[in-house]
Design an enzyme around this catalytic site. Structure first.
Site: not given
Length: 464
Positions: A8, A34, A108-109, A258
């Site tokens: 996200c 995302g 986000n999370g 990443y």
């Protein structure tokens, strides 16, 4: 490595004449985080307008749609599901009308006590429209008896746990906040409008700033809330900073491995330089010679450059990635899984035939993708293949907004190094040590990162 799912992106724009368009470009820059869905809400001082749908940013939005998102403040979201399901109801922003007006939220999370909080809210009569943990916040804010939205948000945050970078949009204000650990990234930047007035942006990555010409100011601090108000004045004050929680910084170390784009600055550091240093440290720890070093594109490129620099082994782009492959709607058979890798990655046989090669990738999760990569390289004629991973073995799942498999599916958690090597078919296999990873980041002795995926030490775990 393709078993991790990026988690996200969020953006907030404040006091910009074309706020929704700027949010669109910011989301485009962060599409890598995302690809399932995208959405934007815009506020004009009287009303919030929202558009969201499944698909990439360029599919969800067009010029007529963006023109309907009127206002000088907007928030946006790119989704890869960690909580929720693949439906439009679970796209963000989450929007609701309540006693103080209108509110939209992007997140986000992952909230680790979401199930417990949700059950309590339902028991008290709340009706949920989505499967998202983020929707808990709408109900908690609506239930609060505080007279100001900022206080209601603070109330709600006191009842949730886990990882979050949140941006809230009311009809006239915007709020940005990170959890006390700062697990997920969120940066603050400055926008200079055509008339010379100043606006602001918050975003998951600074590559969003670069695309729209914003100037990076700093990260939003762990446990901090920024309050943006006064949008309808040419000279608005800088965002007000409120300390919500006592900070205990433990940012996600895997952002460097990443998730983040290499041209971004995350947690105050340039991602490309860190990944290149990871390759240098990997070469220091595992001294080996071969005909060439080749990366698994795209996340392995910087580490492969660093490895080549340190080892002296020539760098080559031996595998080419097809960037235009979307989802393939075929049955998940073994043949289909093998075809999926071939659709995305193709080796240059003329380059690697009869050569001893070092392949650099960022991580191994289930091991199935690595197995297929080794297979196609052998079919292309590679004489010997050494697979080197620029991060430590992944031994634990993540609960903080990263879609990792259960521990039983993590190959390095359940098998020895030799067993993993034998499964994937490489002639040798090596990982960067956790110490080498920390050295690459150049973290100080008193600086802590969340590295639960590598050591199993969790900050907080899900509650039923």
């Amino acid at each position: 490595m393709k078993d991790w799912n990026e988690k996200c992106a969020v953006v907030g724009i404040y006091n910009a004449h074309n706020a929704s368009i700027l949010s669109y470009y910011a989301l485009f820059a962060m599409q890598h985080r995302g690809q399932e869905a995208s959405g934007i809400s815009a506020a004009n001082g009287e009303k919030i307008f929202t558009h969201k749908n499944n698909g990439l940013v360029t599919k969800v939005f067009d010029e007529p749609t963006l023109k309907k998102l009127q206002g000088i403040a907007s928030i946006g979201h790119n989704r890869y599901s960690t909580a929720g399901e693949d439906s439009i109801d679970d796209c963000q922003p989450i929007f609701a009308k309540y006693s103080l007006g209108e509110l939209a939220i992007v997140h986000n999370g992952n909230l680790t006590n979401a199930k417990k909080v949700r059950k309590g809210l339902i028991d008290e009569g709340a009706i949920f429209q989505s499967h998202l943990d983020t929707e808990n916040l709408i109900h908690l804010i609506a239930k609060s008896h505080k007279s100001q939205l900022v206080d209601r948000i603070t109330d709600a945050l006191g009842k949730i746990e886990g990882a979050y970078a949140l941006v809230f949009l009311s009809r006239t204000k915007m709020f940005a906040v990170r959890d006390r650990y700062g697990l997920r990234p969120l940066s603050l930047g400055k926008i200079t409008n055509p008339d010379g007035s100043i606006g602001y942006i918050v975003a998951s990555e600074t590559c969003a700033f670069d695309l729209i010409g914003a100037e990076y100011i700093r990260d939003v601090n762990p446990g901090e809330m920024l309050v943006f108000e006064g949008a309808y004045s040419k000279h608005i004050p800088i965002p007000k900073s409120i300390k919500i929680f006592e900070p205990n910084p433990k940012p996600c170390i895997f952002e460097y491995v990443y998730f983040a784009r290499p041209d971004s600055k995350v947690f105050g550091r340039n991602v490309y330089e860190i990944r290149k240093q990871m390759g240098i440290e990997l070469a220091k720890e595992h001294n080996i010679q071969a005909d060439m070093v080749i990366p698994v594109p795209d996340s392995g490129v910087a580490a492969a450059i660093g490895f080549s620099k340190q080892s002296g082994v020539p760098f080559e782009l031996g595998i080419i990635r097809n960037h235009y492959v979307g989802r393939t709607f075929i049955e998940p058979t073994q043949t289909a899984r093998e075809l999926k890798v071939k659709l995305k990655l193709n080796p240059i046989a003329e380059l690697i035939a009869d050569k001893e090669i070092i392949v650099i990738d960022d991580s191994i999760v289930r091991g199935t993708t690595s197995k297929q990569i080794i297979k196609i390289l052998k079919q292309a004629g590679a004489k010997k293949i050494h697979l080197f991973i620029s991060s430590p073995p992944t031994i634990s799942p993540c609960y903080y907004g990263v879609d990792t498999p259960e521990k039983s599916q993590l190959i390095c958690a359940n098998h020895t190094l030799e067993e993993v090597r034998e499964f994937i078919g490489a002639d040798s296999l090596a990982f960067l040590s956790l110490e080498g990873l920390k050295k690459s980041i150049q973290s100080s002795d008193d600086e802590a990162f969340c590295q639960a995926c590598f050591d199993g030490n969790y900050i907080t775990i899900p509650q039923e």
